[in-house]
Scaffold this active site. Structure first.
Site, mmCIF file in Angstrom:
data_model
loop_
_atom_site.group_PDB
_atom_site.id
_atom_site.type_symbol
_atom_site.label_atom_id
_atom_site.label_comp_id
_atom_site.label_asym_id
_atom_site.label_seq_id
_atom_site.Cartn_x
_atom_site.Cartn_y
_atom_site.Cartn_z
ATOM 1 N N ASN A 1 105.003 38.357 51.871
ATOM 2 C CA ASN A 1 104.074 37.241 51.751
ATOM 3 C C ASN A 1 102.784 37.621 52.481
ATOM 4 O OD1 ASN A 1 102.584 34.897 52.480
ATOM 5 N ND2 ASN A 1 104.390 33.662 52.031
ATOM 6 N N ASP B 1 92.561 39.513 46.852
ATOM 7 C CA ASP B 1 92.435 39.002 45.480
ATOM 8 C C ASP B 1 93.624 38.100 45.146
ATOM 9 O OD1 ASP B 1 91.712 38.604 42.849
ATOM 10 O OD2 ASP B 1 92.508 40.528 42.152
ATOM 11 N N PHE C 1 97.415 41.267 47.791
ATOM 12 C CA PHE C 1 97.674 40.717 46.443
ATOM 13 C C PHE C 1 97.357 41.815 45.408
ATOM 14 C CE2 PHE C 1 96.264 37.188 49.155
ATOM 15 C CZ PHE C 1 97.297 36.271 49.020
ATOM 16 N N ASP D 1 102.098 42.854 47.971
ATOM 17 C CA ASP D 1 102.288 41.793 46.977
ATOM 18 C C ASP D 1 103.678 41.208 47.174
ATOM 19 O OD1 ASP D 1 100.617 41.181 44.154
ATOM 20 O OD2 ASP D 1 102.701 40.511 44.125
ATOM 21 N N SER D 2 103.851 39.952 46.748
ATOM 22 C CA SER D 2 105.173 39.328 46.900
ATOM 23 C C SER D 2 106.066 39.617 45.706
ATOM 24 C CB SER D 2 105.013 37.814 47.080
ATOM 25 O OG SER D 2 104.338 37.281 45.966
ATOM 26 N N CYS E 1 89.681 33.550 41.835
ATOM 27 C CA CYS E 1 89.673 33.340 40.380
ATOM 28 C C CYS E 1 89.856 31.863 40.042
ATOM 29 C CB CYS E 1 90.731 34.207 39.702
ATOM 30 S SG CYS E 1 92.390 33.921 40.316
HETATM 31 N N1 SAH Z 1 94.462 42.347 42.576
HETATM 32 C C1 SAH Z 1 95.331 42.311 41.408
HETATM 33 C C2 SAH Z 1 95.545 40.926 40.848
HETATM 34 C C3 SAH Z 1 96.153 39.954 41.802
HETATM 35 S S1 SAH Z 1 96.877 38.570 41.011
HETATM 36 C C4 SAH Z 1 94.745 43.222 40.323
HETATM 37 O O1 SAH Z 1 93.580 43.550 40.390
HETATM 38 O O2 SAH Z 1 95.484 43.580 39.405
HETATM 39 C C5 SAH Z 1 97.642 37.775 42.323
HETATM 40 C C6 SAH Z 1 98.872 38.474 42.867
HETATM 41 O O3 SAH Z 1 99.270 37.760 44.018
HETATM 42 C C7 SAH Z 1 100.095 38.519 41.975
HETATM 43 O O4 SAH Z 1 100.487 39.845 41.807
HETATM 44 C C8 SAH Z 1 101.177 37.752 42.755
HETATM 45 O O5 SAH Z 1 102.453 38.365 42.654
HETATM 46 C C9 SAH Z 1 100.679 37.845 44.153
HETATM 47 N N2 SAH Z 1 101.060 36.781 45.095
HETATM 48 C C10 SAH Z 1 101.078 35.451 44.895
HETATM 49 N N3 SAH Z 1 101.360 34.811 46.051
HETATM 50 C C11 SAH Z 1 101.524 35.765 47.004
HETATM 51 C C12 SAH Z 1 101.789 35.736 48.397
HETATM 52 N N4 SAH Z 1 101.954 34.580 49.060
HETATM 53 N N5 SAH Z 1 101.847 36.907 49.059
HETATM 54 C C13 SAH Z 1 101.669 38.075 48.420
HETATM 55 N N6 SAH Z 1 101.414 38.155 47.104
HETATM 56 C C14 SAH Z 1 101.329 37.016 46.404
#
Ligand code: SAH
Length: 393
Positions: free
Chosen positions: A276, A297, A229, A250-251, A337
């Site tokens: 995903n 995260d 993420f 990230d997705s 969060c």
């Molecule tokens: N770690 C990042 C913030 C993450 S916010 C930082 O410090 O800037 C959460 C992220 O999860 C978003 O970018 C969103 O696109 C991604 N996301 C949401 N669902 C997801 C999934 N199933 N698989 C991968 N990424 C995902």
């Protein structure tokens, strides 16, 4: 007729009054005894059922949080009060924020500015308005004029969340510039550089609340690292100078495009994978991939308290797979969060994942949101971010 000197009055129940006496700043609609004919977004004098004054609040005609206190005293000039609060928020940041030109400048209740969020990205200020009172034209003008007076900024951009406006029964409004015309810049935190484009991005541009956790994670990171993420690469970019290989997952393709531009800006070589996270971790774990550092995260899985169980199942699945992939002595940086997932729920989830993965965790750091997102101790809702750093054996 009501003038500024004879404010509108709202009486609240004994339960509402005891909530305020315990230090909270919200009163729910079910605790209002009289609020007939109070216009949306008014400044109101709050009293208990016997008429004893409890202070001054901003009123919402639509939210379940009907009252947000702004002062224990009568308020005759809201504009002046808001100017003072913004000036105080600026001074507070000057005292507590280091090593960055991007930080949250006003965090709603936690800065005694209920309904106003202001983030600074170098010379661009991004604001969000969450309540009827702050959305009124005179208040908007005051906020913009005080921000331009206090900060040397090129522009002020308003980021609109359509759901928030709907909940507050406010007319739809587009995101856009309120002052100046600059919409893109770069900013720096912990000596890492990032692109900011006000016209893009998911939340407010970057996850400023993780700023101090990036620096903390970098203290322990080494070897092969995986940032799950990763969004625009916040953790990955901080880990890159210390790790032999960094992969971000990230997705969101637009987020990864910015992440890649950020890697170029910092002269780092990072692999970005669009996918995903749940599927990818499952594949990686079953194909016996190993890492020395893993960051997890995810977005807030529990948007309401009813989602708690499924959120905890989601966190557990991710953490379990990550634990299986960490080499002995590896580091897990794991975050939530979701306000509705308490720190003890989160720790319990992690213990259970560790037991299932047959790993032992030693706690290196228990962390929360960066100090520019203050936690008001008497308002638990202001504390939402958890970040645990553990050594895994
Ligand atoms: N770690 C990042 C913030 C993450 S916010 C930082 O410090 O800037 C959460 C992220 O999860 C978003 O970018 C969103 O696109 C991604 N996301 C949401 N669902 C997801 C999934 N199933 N698989 C991968 N990424 C995902």
């Amino acid at each position: 007729m009501h003038t500024a000197k004879t404010p509108l009055r709202v009486a609240i129940s004994a339960r509402g009054a005891s909530r305020l006496k315990s230090g909270h700043v919200w009163v729910y609609r079910s605790d209002l005894l009289s609020a007939d004919n109070i216009p949306a977004g008014s400044v109101v004098a709050v009293a208990d059922e016997r008429g004893k004054p409890l202070g001054t609040a901003l009123y919402s005609s639509s939210s379940q949080i009907a009252i947000r206190m702004i002062s224990h005293e009568p308020v005759s000039d809201l504009q002046q009060l808001l100017r003072r609060r913004i000036a105080n928020a600026v001074v507070y940041r000057q005292r507590i924020v280091r090593d960055t030109n991007a930080y949250r400048l006003a965090f709603s209740e936690a800065d005694f500015l209920p309904g106003l969020i202001v983030d600074r990205y170098n010379d661009i200020v991004s604001l969000q308005i969450l309540t009827q009172a702050i959305d009124s034209n005179p208040v908007r003008e005051t906020v913009i004029s005080e921000l331009t007076l206090q900060l040397d900024c090129a522009s002020i951009f308003e980021r609109v969340d359509p759901r928030v406006r709907e909940l507050e029964s406010l007319p739809p409004r587009a995101s856009g510039l309120l002052h100046g015309d600059k919409t893109a810049t770069t900013f720096t935190m912990n000596r890492v550089h990032f692109h900011f484009d006000a016209l893009e991005g998911q939340k407010t541009g970057a996850f400023l609340d993780q700023r101090e956790n990036y620096a903390a994670a970098a203290q322990y990171a080494r070897g092969d690292a995986l940032d799950v993420f990763c969004y625009q690469g916040g953790f990955a970019l901080h880990l890159a100078p210390l790790c032999s290989r960094v992969t971000g997952v990230d997705s969101s393709r637009p987020a990864l495009e910015v992440a890649d531009k950020n890697a170029v800006l910092n002269h780092r070589d990072i692999e970005w994978i669009e996918g995903n996270a749940f599927d990818l971790l499952k594949d990686y774990a079953s194909s016996h991939r190993h890492y020395d550092t893993i960051v997890i995260d995810p977005p807030a899985f529990a948007k309401t308290k009813h989602d708690l169980d499924s959120a905890l199942r989601g966190y557990k699945e991710l953490n379990l797979r990550a634990l299986k992939m960490l080499r002995p002595g590896g580091v897990l940086i794991t975050c939530s969060c979701s306000y509705h997932v308490s720190e003890s729920d989160f720790r319990e989830m992690l213990v259970s994942a560790a037991l299932d993965a047959h790993r032992t965790l030693r706690l290196l750091e228990v962390r929360g949101q960066a100090k520019d997102h203050p936690v008001l101790l008497n308002v638990p809702e202001t504390a939402y971010l958890k970040c645990l750093i553990t050594s895994v054996s």
